[in-house]
Design an enzyme around this catalytic site. Sequence first.
Site, short mmCIF file in Angstrom:
data_model
loop_
_atom_site.label_atom_id
_atom_site.label_comp_id
_atom_site.label_asym_id
_atom_site.label_seq_id
_atom_site.Cartn_x
_atom_site.Cartn_y
_atom_site.Cartn_z
N GLY A 120 48.39 43.95 35.25
CA GLY A 120 47.34 43.26 36.00
C GLY A 120 47.69 43.01 37.45
N ARG A 121 48.92 42.56 37.71
CA ARG A 121 49.29 42.23 39.09
C ARG A 121 49.61 43.47 39.92
NH1 ARG A 121 52.71 40.66 35.31
NH2 ARG A 121 54.89 41.31 35.26
N HIS A 174 52.51 23.91 62.08
CA HIS A 174 52.09 22.52 62.18
C HIS A 174 51.97 21.87 60.81
CE1 HIS A 174 51.20 22.67 66.54
NE2 HIS A 174 51.04 23.95 66.28
N GLU A 176 55.35 36.17 38.55
CA GLU A 176 55.02 36.61 37.20
C GLU A 176 55.92 37.77 36.80
OE1 GLU A 176 50.84 36.21 35.42
OE2 GLU A 176 51.00 38.38 35.72
N LYS A 201 40.25 43.82 31.06
CA LYS A 201 40.61 45.03 30.32
C LYS A 201 40.08 44.99 28.89
CE LYS A 201 44.72 46.88 30.91
NZ LYS A 201 46.18 47.17 30.81
N GLU A 246 38.85 32.90 30.40
CA GLU A 246 38.27 32.39 31.65
C GLU A 246 37.23 33.35 32.21
OE1 GLU A 246 42.64 31.04 31.51
OE2 GLU A 246 41.49 32.85 31.05
N LYS A 292 48.03 29.30 26.89
CA LYS A 292 46.71 29.80 26.53
C LYS A 292 46.42 29.58 25.05
CE LYS A 292 45.65 33.92 28.21
NZ LYS A 292 45.81 35.32 28.65
#
Length: 543
Positions: free
Chosen positions: A271-272, A388, A357, A210, A216, A508
């Site tokens: 964001g999510r 399993h 979050e 944004k 990152e 961060k």
Amino acid sequence: MSETIAALSSRAAWEGLQKHVATIRPQQMKEMFKSDPERGTRLTAEACGLFLDYSKNRVTDETLKLLVELAKQSGLEQHREAMFTGQKINTTENRAVLHVALRAPQSESIKVDGEDVVPEVHKVLDKMAKFADRVRSGAWKGYTGKRIRNVVNIGIGGSDLGPVMAYEALKHYAQRDMNFVFVSNVDGTDFAEAVRGLSAEETLFLVASKTFTTLETMTNAHSARDWAMTSMRDERAIAKHFVAISTNAEAVAKFGIDTENMFGFWDWVGGRYSMDSAIGLSTMIAIGPENFRAMLDGFHAMDVHFRTTPLEKNLPVLMGLLTVWYTDFFDAQTQAILPYEQYLKRFPAYLQQLTMESNGKHVTLDGKPVETQTGPIYWGEPGTNGQHSFYQLIHQGTRLIPCDFIGFYKTLNPLGRHHDMLMANVFAQAEALAFGKTAEEVKAEGVPEALVPHKVFEGNRPSNTILAEELTPKLLGSLIALYEHSVFTQGVMWGIDSFDQWGVELGKVLATKILGEIESKDEPQVMHDTSTANLIRMYREHK
């Protein structure tokens, strides 16, 4: 909305549930089903192509009545309407929360600060569709005139987890002569492996940030730029091989991307909750605009259901209330998401961010410490792989782990008996968790006495089963929105802000400071605890 949050424990229904849970704990689901022959068909709900069986939960009609009453006393209906009408319910950031506007039809009007945002949403969708069609058809060419064969989405968090989950979930509908890759980790291996074997002349990068400053994402974007320039050696190539999903036109242009190929979104999109915005451009290119709009229709159908359906028959509300029930009254610390559909292999990872979050908060909206547990840990794997791996703990471990089983009546890839076997496992696992196996039943099978305790299953372990016809784009939209609104329901009950994420910030900030200390040519003046200082020193010596 009032900013003063009444303590959860002060609500009458909460006190009623505290007394009620003492009568529920000793009850066995086996007896609940025996005393109520219609329980398995009665404790169900259906909407938007999703059938929810919540009968295998440690609840009675009284439990559900009290939970619904608690939701009403918590103001769920009012908070829900506040969200849908654009009120700024994300109070710590003073923002509206309007992911529902991203999938609203053009005929609707949703206002933020007096401005209808729906026309702008559709303007961006139309721009995305035109671009996606050009890439899919081959009309959009790379700098050297070659067709785009590879699309690399560069993002992190919601700019990665949503798109990669949707691509994997809808791969059946994807254009198969194109290759889609997702890069998120700042670990250089992620980028190096993603582009290995790709031709830069046939590769398009979607840079999703944004602000166009996310550390990152921009680190990976600059590495992608360098990689592309290694073979094309002309700055003008950037405009044909990079597009931006951002709102920072100045930074986008400085990078070399044509701002005509910048796709925006808004501060009322978290964001999510953004995979159905321009963040979903990779999804649209993969499956086509028509399928993308079908996915939006599925989202919207669940939005309407959540907004208009009475709480006691409302799928997201029921699931959210059950999560609160187990988290706060049974001390359940986790929730397992178990999709019996290989295409949904990234769905649990997507839900981890959506849920944790959102509701991993320790203070209420008015800044006071919460009095109860919030935000269980979500995790899971596709069935039958998980059987399993970790089902042993769910069945016979000491922790109570509520489970969501997700299955489909039809498979997109019919192959012999495979799907029947898969679905038999869905039903068998839910049945085994609920009803278990007693020592007497084990002995009746002729098991040696010494092994009997090891083969006993306590049962009484709760689960929901969600069934649908088949995995389509529209169904995926409804399924995601189901969990979005379940998360919202939980957050309202706990009185927290489900739409900020301040907990992401501290690490961060510290990482930026430490990076400077690591890269400094001078002897660093490291101001940390002795452990951190020693770790930095060792890394500098050995890197």
